[in-house]
Structure formats: C-alpha cells, structure tokens
Design a protein around this motif. Structure first.
Motif, PDB file in Angstrom:
ATOM      1  N   ARG A 124       2.241  18.551  -0.853  1.00 56.26           N
ATOM      2  CA  ARG A 124       2.661  18.164  -2.205  1.00 56.26           C
ATOM      3  C   ARG A 124       2.237  16.742  -2.482  1.00 56.26           C
ATOM      4  O   ARG A 124       2.511  15.856  -1.675  1.00 56.26           O
ATOM      5  N   VAL A 125       1.546  16.546  -3.584  1.00 59.29           N
ATOM      6  CA  VAL A 125       0.949  15.241  -3.879  1.00 59.29           C
ATOM      7  C   VAL A 125       1.272  14.833  -5.315  1.00 59.29           C
ATOM      8  O   VAL A 125       1.203  15.654  -6.242  1.00 59.29           O
TER       9      VAL A 125
ATOM     10  N   TRP B 129       3.855   5.203  -3.235  1.00 62.39           N
ATOM     11  CA  TRP B 129       3.798   6.645  -2.948  1.00 62.39           C
ATOM     12  C   TRP B 129       4.850   7.137  -1.967  1.00 62.39           C
ATOM     13  O   TRP B 129       5.120   8.344  -1.932  1.00 62.39           O
ATOM     14  N   MET B 130       5.393   6.269  -1.134  1.00 60.41           N
ATOM     15  CA  MET B 130       6.341   6.720  -0.114  1.00 60.41           C
ATOM     16  C   MET B 130       7.722   6.131  -0.447  1.00 60.41           C
ATOM     17  O   MET B 130       7.935   4.927  -0.264  1.00 60.41           O
TER      18      MET B 130
ATOM     19  N   ALA C 241      -6.339   9.260  -3.814  1.00 62.51           N
ATOM     20  CA  ALA C 241      -6.764   9.267  -2.404  1.00 62.51           C
ATOM     21  C   ALA C 241      -6.136  10.444  -1.671  1.00 62.51           C
ATOM     22  O   ALA C 241      -6.771  11.088  -0.835  1.00 62.51           O
ATOM     23  N   SER C 242      -4.896  10.748  -2.001  1.00 65.72           N
ATOM     24  CA  SER C 242      -4.196  11.827  -1.317  1.00 65.72           C
ATOM     25  C   SER C 242      -4.653  13.207  -1.804  1.00 65.72           C
ATOM     26  O   SER C 242      -4.784  14.145  -1.012  1.00 65.72           O
TER      27      SER C 242
ATOM     28  N   HIS D  17       0.832  -1.200   0.000  1.00 68.74           N
ATOM     29  CA  HIS D  17       0.000   0.000   0.000  1.00 68.74           C
ATOM     30  C   HIS D  17       0.879   1.268   0.000  1.00 68.74           C
ATOM     31  O   HIS D  17       0.549   2.275  -0.639  1.00 68.74           O
ATOM     32  N   LEU D  18       2.026   1.205   0.689  1.00 66.89           N
ATOM     33  CA  LEU D  18       2.863   2.399   0.843  1.00 66.89           C
ATOM     34  C   LEU D  18       3.868   2.573  -0.300  1.00 66.89           C
ATOM     35  O   LEU D  18       4.195   3.704  -0.675  1.00 66.89           O
TER      36      LEU D  18
ATOM     37  N   VAL E 278      -7.364   2.669   6.350  1.00 66.03           N
ATOM     38  CA  VAL E 278      -7.703   3.715   5.369  1.00 66.03           C
ATOM     39  C   VAL E 278      -9.222   3.855   5.224  1.00 66.03           C
ATOM     40  O   VAL E 278      -9.984   2.961   5.588  1.00 66.03           O
ATOM     41  N   GLY E 279      -9.620   5.005   4.688  1.00 64.66           N
ATOM     42  CA  GLY E 279     -11.028   5.243   4.378  1.00 64.66           C
ATOM     43  C   GLY E 279     -11.880   5.587   5.586  1.00 64.66           C
ATOM     44  O   GLY E 279     -13.105   5.577   5.511  1.00 64.66           O
ATOM     45  N   ARG E 280     -11.243   5.901   6.716  1.00 62.83           N
ATOM     46  CA  ARG E 280     -12.020   6.276   7.914  1.00 62.83           C
ATOM     47  C   ARG E 280     -11.814   7.738   8.285  1.00 62.83           C
ATOM     48  O   ARG E 280     -12.169   8.162   9.377  1.00 62.83           O
ATOM     49  N   GLY E 281     -11.183   8.477   7.396  1.00 65.74           N
ATOM     50  CA  GLY E 281     -11.030   9.908   7.639  1.00 65.74           C
ATOM     51  C   GLY E 281      -9.838  10.286   8.502  1.00 65.74           C
ATOM     52  O   GLY E 281      -9.680  11.450   8.873  1.00 65.74           O
ATOM     53  N   TYR E 282      -8.957   9.321   8.810  1.00 65.88           N
ATOM     54  CA  TYR E 282      -7.824   9.639   9.693  1.00 65.88           C
ATOM     55  C   TYR E 282      -6.862  10.636   9.052  1.00 65.88           C
ATOM     56  O   TYR E 282      -6.374  11.548   9.721  1.00 65.88           O
ATOM     57  N   ALA E 283      -6.570  10.464   7.752  1.00 65.30           N
ATOM     58  CA  ALA E 283      -5.612  11.371   7.112  1.00 65.30           C
ATOM     59  C   ALA E 283      -6.180  12.791   7.094  1.00 65.30           C
ATOM     60  O   ALA E 283      -5.478  13.764   7.363  1.00 65.30           O
ATOM     61  N   ARG E 284      -7.463  12.894   6.802  1.00 71.53           N
ATOM     62  CA  ARG E 284      -8.079  14.219   6.757  1.00 71.53           C
ATOM     63  C   ARG E 284      -8.070  14.871   8.147  1.00 71.53           C
ATOM     64  O   ARG E 284      -7.748  16.048   8.291  1.00 71.53           O
TER      65      ARG E 284
ATOM     66  N   ILE F 102      -7.541  14.959   0.015  1.00 69.99           N
ATOM     67  CA  ILE F 102      -7.420  15.506   1.373  1.00 69.99           C
ATOM     68  C   ILE F 102      -7.258  17.029   1.379  1.00 69.99           C
ATOM     69  O   ILE F 102      -8.090  17.731   1.952  1.00 69.99           O
TER      70      ILE F 102
END
Ligand code: COA
Length: 194
Positions: free
Chosen positions: A124-125, A27-28, A131-132, A23-24, A96-102, A135
């Motif tokens: 920066r995205v 992007w990372m 998904a990013s 998953h990471l 993911v998908g539970r609003g934690y990043a936001r 946000i």
C-alpha cells in the motif's frame, strides 16, 4: 541481509533513523515520534523479535552484508488478513537510489509466497510517493485500486489515500520477483529451497 531485528541492533537502528528524519517523516507516521532514546528502541526491537518468534508479525531489518550498518527496514505484515502478507519498506537517506528497496521487496515477496505459503502479497502506497510507487510497478505487482483515507496516519491527522498493489502466488513466475537473487535460511542457518 534481511533478518528480524535483534535488541542489540538498537544503535544501528538509531543511526539509520536519526540521519534520515526529514526523508522519512513525509511517509512514515512513526517517524514523527523520532528520535527515541536507546532504551525505547531496545523495547521496540524486543517487541519485533517477540512477535516474529511467535509468528504474529514479521518486521525485518535491512542490513549491509557484513551487518555493520542498518540500511533500512521492511516487513511481512499480517494486517493484510488471512492468506495474505503486506510488505512495507523504508531505506535510510544515505542509501536510497541503489535498488535496496526493490531487492528487499522482491526477496520478501518470494519468501511470503514460497516459504510462508500465502496466496497474496500486498503493498500500500501513498499516491504522492513517486519513489515508492515505482517499486511494486517494477516488480510486476498489479495495481488494484486507490482506497480513500486508508493509510495509517499520525494520531489526530487525516489518514492518507492508499494505492493497493497485489501479487498472487500463481502470478509469481511471470514477474521479476521469481528471478530476484535470493538465498533463504532457517534458524539454524540451513538453506531453505525456494
Ligand atoms: C521509497 C524508498 C523506500 C525507495 O527506496 P530505494 O532503495 O531508493 O528504492 P530503489 O533504489 O529500489 O529504487 C526504486 C526506483 O525509485 C527511484 N527513486 C529512488 N528515489 C527516488 C525519489 N526520491 N524520487 C523518484 N524516484 C526515486 C529509483 O531510481 C528507482 O527507479 P527506477 O525504477 O527507474 O530504477 C525510499 O525512498 C524511502 O525510504 N522513502 C521514505 C520512506 C517511504 O516512503 N517508504 C515507503 C512507504 S509506502
């Protein structure tokens, strides 16, 4: 719960990353050096803790409320230059998908402006990271530009393009960042007015 990582969080960080590698990795860039040994993680977290305490860079862990699970990582990064802080984030695959990043991004953006006193918060995205991208858009950041080959890449690989989002201090009250539920505390646990 957002706070600086502590070296003793190494097992929690290992659990969050090791269960999220696929998953990471897209992007990372650091995820390609994973998994790391526990001792390497302790060393990394000591560096985060040290730079945080010296005011050099602010890497945060995102934890469940009881702090028994690391949900992801975020940060207020000084690489954006004078008067600005850049927010980065990742969330473990199982959360993911539970609003934690936001939620984390809104909290750190407000802390950057109201506590650290910066005028600009930047995100920066990668343009392909749907998904990013959602946000900063959902939080009312303005999309300023797409910079070519400006995202940090893996060693020896081309750097990715970067969509740059910014929120200025005088825009904060017009965005959902201003009303995000948030309590902030100093080192002694005293509440910081926001
Ligand atoms: C990007 C990332 C941080 C989002 O975390 P998250 O906690 O799932 O985000 P949120 O739950 O706050 O969701 C934000 C929105 O994205 C949506 N979303 C979540 N995962 C998604 C996906 N894989 N594809 C498309 N949309 C997605 C959410 O449903 C939500 O949508 P909404 O705006 O319609 O409500 C997470 O997927 C992640 O860690 N990705 C890998 C690392 C990464 O890309 N970091 C960012 C580098 S700039």
């Amino acid at each position: 719960m957002l706070r600086c990582w502590d070296p003793r969080d190494a097992p929690l960080l290992a659990d969050a990353i090791d269960s999220s590698l696929d998953h990471l990795r897209p992007w990372m860039p650091w995820a390609h050096d994973e998994p790391r040994s526990l001792d390497e993680r302790i060393g990394l977290l000591r560096g985060f803790r040290g730079r945080f305490d010296l005011g050099e860079d602010f890497v945060y862990g995102i934890f469940s409320r009881d702090e028994r699970e690391a949900v992801g990582g975020s940060g207020l990064h000084t690489r954006a230059g004078e008067g600005a802080l850049e927010i980065g984030y990742w969330i473990r695959a199982s959360a993911v998908g539970r609003g934690y990043a936001r939620e984390a991004t809104a909290a750190l953006a407000r802390v950057a402006i109201r506590v650290c006193g910066v005028d600009r918060v930047e995100i920066r995205v990668d343009p392909a990271n749907e998904a990013s991208l959602r946000i900063p858009r959902a939080l009312g950041f303005a999309e300023e530009a797409t910079l070519r080959r400006r995202l940090p890449g893996r060693e020896g690989e081309a750097r990715g393009d970067a969509v740059v989002f910014a929120l200025f201090a005088d825009e904060l009250d017009r965005t959902p960042v201003s009303s995000a539920p948030l309590e902030a505390f100093d080192a002694l646990g005293r509440s910081i007015p926001l």
